[in-house]
Design a protein around this motif. Structure first.
Motif, short mmCIF file in Angstrom:
data_model
loop_
_atom_site.label_atom_id
_atom_site.label_comp_id
_atom_site.label_asym_id
_atom_site.label_seq_id
_atom_site.Cartn_x
_atom_site.Cartn_y
_atom_site.Cartn_z
N ARG A 597 -67.50 -9.54 -53.38
CA ARG A 597 -68.55 -8.81 -52.68
C ARG A 597 -68.43 -8.98 -51.17
NH1 ARG A 597 -72.20 -10.30 -55.56
NH2 ARG A 597 -72.83 -12.26 -54.60
N TRP A 598 -68.29 -10.20 -50.71
CA TRP A 598 -68.28 -10.42 -49.27
C TRP A 598 -66.93 -10.09 -48.65
CZ3 TRP A 598 -72.49 -10.74 -46.53
CH2 TRP A 598 -73.68 -11.03 -47.20
N GLN A 599 -65.89 -10.08 -49.46
CA GLN A 599 -64.63 -9.58 -48.94
C GLN A 599 -64.73 -8.09 -48.63
OE1 GLN A 599 -61.25 -9.55 -51.62
NE2 GLN A 599 -59.89 -10.12 -49.96
N THR A 600 -65.38 -7.36 -49.56
CA THR A 600 -65.57 -5.93 -49.32
C THR A 600 -66.47 -5.68 -48.12
OG1 THR A 600 -65.32 -5.51 -51.69
CG2 THR A 600 -66.37 -3.79 -50.38
N LEU A 601 -67.55 -6.46 -48.03
CA LEU A 601 -68.46 -6.27 -46.91
C LEU A 601 -67.80 -6.65 -45.59
CD1 LEU A 601 -71.77 -7.60 -48.50
CD2 LEU A 601 -71.07 -5.23 -48.10
N THR A 602 -66.95 -7.66 -45.62
CA THR A 602 -66.24 -8.04 -44.40
C THR A 602 -65.29 -6.95 -43.95
OG1 THR A 602 -66.39 -10.34 -45.09
CG2 THR A 602 -64.85 -9.84 -43.33
N ARG A 603 -64.65 -6.32 -44.93
CA ARG A 603 -63.80 -5.19 -44.59
C ARG A 603 -64.61 -4.06 -43.98
NH1 ARG A 603 -60.40 -5.01 -50.23
NH2 ARG A 603 -59.09 -6.84 -49.82
N LEU A 604 -65.80 -3.82 -44.56
CA LEU A 604 -66.65 -2.77 -44.00
C LEU A 604 -67.11 -3.12 -42.58
CD1 LEU A 604 -68.80 -1.81 -47.10
CD2 LEU A 604 -66.93 -0.50 -46.07
N ARG A 612 -76.52 -7.35 -40.43
CA ARG A 612 -77.79 -7.08 -41.10
C ARG A 612 -77.63 -5.99 -42.15
NH1 ARG A 612 -83.34 -5.02 -38.09
NH2 ARG A 612 -84.64 -4.99 -39.97
N GLU A 613 -76.82 -4.99 -41.83
CA GLU A 613 -76.59 -3.92 -42.82
C GLU A 613 -75.77 -4.42 -44.00
OE1 GLU A 613 -76.52 -0.18 -39.64
OE2 GLU A 613 -74.66 -1.19 -40.25
N ALA A 614 -74.87 -5.38 -43.74
CA ALA A 614 -74.10 -5.96 -44.85
C ALA A 614 -75.02 -6.69 -45.83
CB ALA A 614 -73.05 -6.92 -44.29
N ARG A 615 -76.03 -7.35 -45.30
CA ARG A 615 -76.97 -8.04 -46.19
C ARG A 615 -77.74 -7.04 -47.04
NH1 ARG A 615 -77.62 -11.48 -41.59
NH2 ARG A 615 -79.48 -10.35 -40.93
N TRP A 616 -78.07 -5.88 -46.46
CA TRP A 616 -78.77 -4.87 -47.26
C TRP A 616 -77.87 -4.34 -48.38
CZ3 TRP A 616 -83.68 -4.09 -47.64
CH2 TRP A 616 -84.53 -4.39 -46.57
N ARG A 693 -63.96 -15.28 -40.14
CA ARG A 693 -63.74 -14.35 -39.04
C ARG A 693 -63.13 -13.05 -39.55
NH1 ARG A 693 -61.06 -18.58 -34.68
NH2 ARG A 693 -62.88 -19.96 -34.54
N LEU A 694 -63.40 -12.00 -38.78
CA LEU A 694 -62.83 -10.69 -39.13
C LEU A 694 -61.31 -10.72 -39.04
CD1 LEU A 694 -65.31 -8.29 -37.31
CD2 LEU A 694 -65.28 -8.95 -39.72
N SER A 695 -60.79 -11.55 -38.14
CA SER A 695 -59.35 -11.60 -37.98
C SER A 695 -58.64 -12.09 -39.24
CB SER A 695 -59.00 -12.51 -36.81
OG SER A 695 -59.53 -13.80 -37.02
N GLU A 696 -59.34 -12.94 -40.02
CA GLU A 696 -58.74 -13.42 -41.25
C GLU A 696 -58.53 -12.27 -42.23
OE1 GLU A 696 -61.07 -16.49 -42.85
OE2 GLU A 696 -61.09 -17.70 -41.01
N VAL A 697 -59.51 -11.40 -42.31
CA VAL A 697 -59.38 -10.26 -43.22
C VAL A 697 -58.32 -9.29 -42.72
CG1 VAL A 697 -60.61 -8.36 -44.32
CG2 VAL A 697 -61.78 -10.52 -43.83
N ILE A 698 -58.30 -9.09 -41.40
CA ILE A 698 -57.32 -8.15 -40.84
C ILE A 698 -55.90 -8.68 -41.02
CG2 ILE A 698 -56.53 -7.08 -38.70
CD1 ILE A 698 -59.42 -7.05 -37.79
N ARG A 699 -55.74 -9.99 -40.81
CA ARG A 699 -54.40 -10.57 -40.98
C ARG A 699 -53.95 -10.55 -42.43
NH1 ARG A 699 -55.93 -14.49 -37.03
NH2 ARG A 699 -56.58 -15.89 -38.69
N ALA A 700 -54.93 -10.52 -43.35
CA ALA A 700 -54.54 -10.48 -44.75
C ALA A 700 -53.81 -9.21 -45.09
CB ALA A 700 -55.78 -10.61 -45.64
N GLY A 701 -54.00 -8.18 -44.26
CA GLY A 701 -53.27 -6.96 -44.49
C GLY A 701 -53.77 -6.14 -45.64
N ASP A 702 -55.03 -6.36 -46.01
CA ASP A 702 -55.57 -5.62 -47.14
C ASP A 702 -56.19 -4.30 -46.73
OD1 ASP A 702 -54.75 -7.57 -48.79
OD2 ASP A 702 -56.62 -8.71 -48.62
N ILE A 703 -56.27 -4.01 -45.43
CA ILE A 703 -56.89 -2.76 -45.03
C ILE A 703 -55.87 -1.88 -44.35
CG2 ILE A 703 -59.13 -3.85 -44.77
CD1 ILE A 703 -58.67 -3.87 -41.78
#
Length: 703
Positions: A597-604, A612-616, A693-703
């Motif tokens: 769930r939070w991986q998806t929200l982090t990507r968003l 705040r919108e991610a929590r909603w 951090r957002l950089s962790e998700v970006i470096r993962a190369g999943d987006i």
């Protein structure tokens, strides 16, 4: 054959890394083991107290009568029997021997009474009656003669009395109170006559004082100690004169052959009665009454009279009903606890899936993986169960092993089974068919297996409810499982309906201009197929509602019996523990899906979604199961209560059929708690992942 050895560093490392889920599972085992181990001994102790209280309140003495032997002489006369008191003692010993060791151990020492018919005091004053009585038991009751002497024989020991002779004289002793009320002294005669006007010659030999007026033997003839008002009818006062062993033969001659009544009284000793001995005592009492001589028998056969068997049967029915109702509550606790443990094992395996797959790919066999997981879960479960049993032993008179078996087995086996299966699936080499119809056949096979399993649950629930209707609450474990199985079946139906609802909402929201709602509905639709978390939530809420309704019914109609209060306390404990287990299930279910769930929200968030919108969006994913549990759980609990309430036999405890009063405030409180819990879980998850951090998700190369 070489036995595979566990890799100890891996075992210790996994336990340290997942200490949190293991600790949660251990807490559940401790709590449920505490309840399952303590409730049966406490119920047994309560049953002992109920038996003692019922016998103490009803005073169900055993009485045995027998006709005295005829005293006819050789020439149309009656012969004075100087050893009549010894015959009475022999009669008491014969009756005591017939009791048997089991029943005799539960009774106080016997007391023998020989009483005359009620006579009228013919002094022309107010209506007063008089009775001659002989009272005897081993060692008493003792008296002190404060004036005059004990009653003595009025003729030779072997005197003969012709039929139709003048009234035979008898000496009696009077208590201080009786003598004062009658205004007589030693040597005085009491003017007496029976209902036919036959005069009786009764002389006062002395005045006595009981050495112990609280001796239980005096309870049988209280008029021996003091005048008793109303004993012979309204407006009358009963007096009694005490016969001695010497004057008892004279009393026999003063009345007709069958006018004196000899009785042996056996009073139950409540402190010696226990619940386990009730069946044997009832069987012995019934056997004595069945072998009892008829009232018209002219021989010396024993005639047993008692209400003890009826009293014990009544309290047995109450104890059986309370035990069965307690079983219903224990089964509900065990059912939810097992579901929570399964969910905890699912969370644990979800966290360990990459490590297990890697271990399998490195060549570790499935038996070794399963053995290591089994070793870990067995140590955790045994330590937790020992702690629970230790607490149970501290608060209860004993511990029981029977009810804790399902929880212990689930805690030991669920994790290893899920983990081994996950490792096997991650490395299996089964190929997917290229043919479309073959793939469809595989999918349909899976669906049929799942449908067969779910149909089995529905059939079991229906069978349990039917068994409850037909056999009643005491019909065994299947009827006692009816509420729990009904809740599981209802939760299963709701779990299958939830994906349909989320997909319908998602379709409607796709046409809207509210992206947050669309994201939340999409996440809810994607995770709504997970059955186990929703079953935990719905089952816990439904059974908590059931326990609350049962609590209200017993609380409104309960008397002050120990059985009713014990059941009421257990129902309150269940009503508190079940929502707590449900909230734990909500947290575990959220934790299982939290990484994805939070991986998806982090990507968003990389696309502009604010925290705040991610929590909603996260709340939109978690809210549907909680909403279904908050609304459907209480309704399901009310439905189960209405289906089973009439078969619970609550009237045996409350004395009357209690009205079904639904505690709407309690049901509403449970529903609100689960909705509020979602509002707590989301910020906690967000705070725990704020450091990512957002950089962790970006470096993962999943987006």
């Amino acid at each position: 054959m070489r036995i595979p050895a566990p890799h100890w560093p891996s075992v210790v490392g996994r336990a340290r890394a997942d200490a949190g889920p293991l600790l949660l599972a251990a807490v559940v085992v401790v709590v449920v083991t505490l309840l399952a181990g303590a409730v049966p001994p406490m119920l047994s102790a309560t049953a002992d107290a109920a038996v003692r209280d019922a016998v103490r309140r009803t005073g169900a003495d055993l009485q045995v009568h027998a006709r005295m032997e005829a005293d006819d002489g050789p020439a149309g006369s009656r012969i004075r029997h100087p050893r009549l008191a010894e015959d009475v003692d022999d009669f008491r010993a014969r009756a005591t021997d017939e009791l048997g060791p089991g029943l005799r151990a539960a009774l106080r020492p016997p007391v023998t009474t020989v009483t005359s018919p009620t006579l009228k005091i013919t002094d022309g004053s107010v209506l007063r009656t008089f009775q001659l009585a002989y009272l005897s038991r081993d060692g008493g009751p003792d008296v002190t003669w404060i004036a005059g002497d004990p009653p003595r024989p009025t003729a030779s020991e072997t005197a003969e009395v012709p039929y139709g002779a003048p009234p035979w004289p008898v000496q009696v002793g009077l208590s201080e109170a009786d003598a004062a009320a009658l205004q007589v002294r030693p040597g005085a005669r009491i003017p007496l006559a029976d209902d036919q006007g036959n005069v009786k010659k009764v002389q006062v030999s002395g005045i006595f004082r009981p050495r112990d007026s609280a001796d239980p033997a005096w309870r049988l003839l209280p008029s021996l100690l003091a005048p008793v008002t109303g004993a012979g009818g309204m407006g009358t006062t009963r007096f009694a004169g005490l016969l001695s062993r010497d004057s008892l033969p004279d009393a026999r001659l003063a009345f007709g052959q069958d006018e004196l009544r000899r009785t042996v009284w056996f009073t139950p000793e409540p402190s010696r009665l226990i619940w386990d001995a009730v069946p044997s005592i009832v069987a012995k009492v019934v056997a004595l009454k069945a072998a009892s001589g008829s009232s018209g028998a002219r021989d010396g056969s024993l005639k047993w009279e008692t209400r003890l068997d009826g009293v014990l049967r009544d309290v047995s029915a109450q104890v059986d009903a309370a035990s069965a109702q307690a079983s219903v509550l224990l089964v509900t606790l065990l059912a939810v606890a097992v579901l929570v443990l399964l969910l905890a094992a699912d969370l644990l395996v979800h966290r360990r899936a990459p490590a297990l797959a890697a271990a399998r790919q490195r060549g570790m066999s499935l038996p070794v993986i399963g053995g290591e997981l089994l070793l870990e879960s067995a140590v955790m479960t045994l330590l937790a169960a020992a702690a629970g049993l230790g607490l149970a032993r501290a608060f209860a008179p004993g511990v029981s092993w029977k009810w804790m078996v399902p929880v212990v087995v689930t805690a030991v086996a669920a994790g290893p089974a899920f983990g081994t299966l996950a490792a096997a699936r991650a490395t299996r080499d089964r190929r997917v068919p290229a043919n479309r119809s073959a793939r469809r056949w595989v999918r349909n096979t899976v669906r049929l297996r799942r449908a067969a399993l779910e149909t089995g649950v529905l059939v079991a629930a229906s069978g349990a409810i039917v068994a409850l209707y037909q056999r009643g609450i005491g019909g065994g474990m299947l009827p006692a499982s009816a509420p729990a199985l009904g809740a599981l079946a209802g939760a299963l139906v709701l779990a299958r309906a939830l994906p349909l609802g989320t997909r319908f909402v998602l379709k409607r929201l796709l046409r809207s201009r509210r992206p947050l709602a669309v994201f939340g509905a999409a996440r809810a639709s994607a995770t709504s197929a997970r059955v186990l978390p929703l079953m935990v939530l719905v089952t816990s809420v439904a059974l908590a509602s059931y326990a609350l309704t049962l609590t209200a019914a017993v609380g409104h109609g309960t008397a002050d019996g120990p059985l009713s209060l014990g059941l009421l306390r257990l129902a309150w404990v269940s009503a508190v523990i079940l929502p707590i287990l449900g909230l734990l299930g909500l947290a575990l279910g959220a934790a299982v899906g939290a990484p994805e769930r939070w991986q998806t929200l982090t990507r968003l968030r990389t696309l502009g979604l604010r925290p705040r919108e991610a929590r909603w969006v996260a709340a939109g994913e978690l809210l549907p199961p909680a909403l279904v549990a908050a609304v459907g759980g209480p309704l399901l609990g009310v439905l189960l209560t209405r289906l089973t309430f009439g078969s619970l036999a609550l009237r045996l405890l409350t004395g009357a059929d209690p009205a079904l009063a639904l505690p709407w405030w309690g049901l509403g409180l449970v529903a609100v708690v689960f909705l509020v819990a979602v509002a707590v879980v989301v910020p906690v998850e967000s705070a725990l992942r704020r450091r990512r951090r957002l950089s962790e998700v970006i470096r993962a190369g999943d987006i």
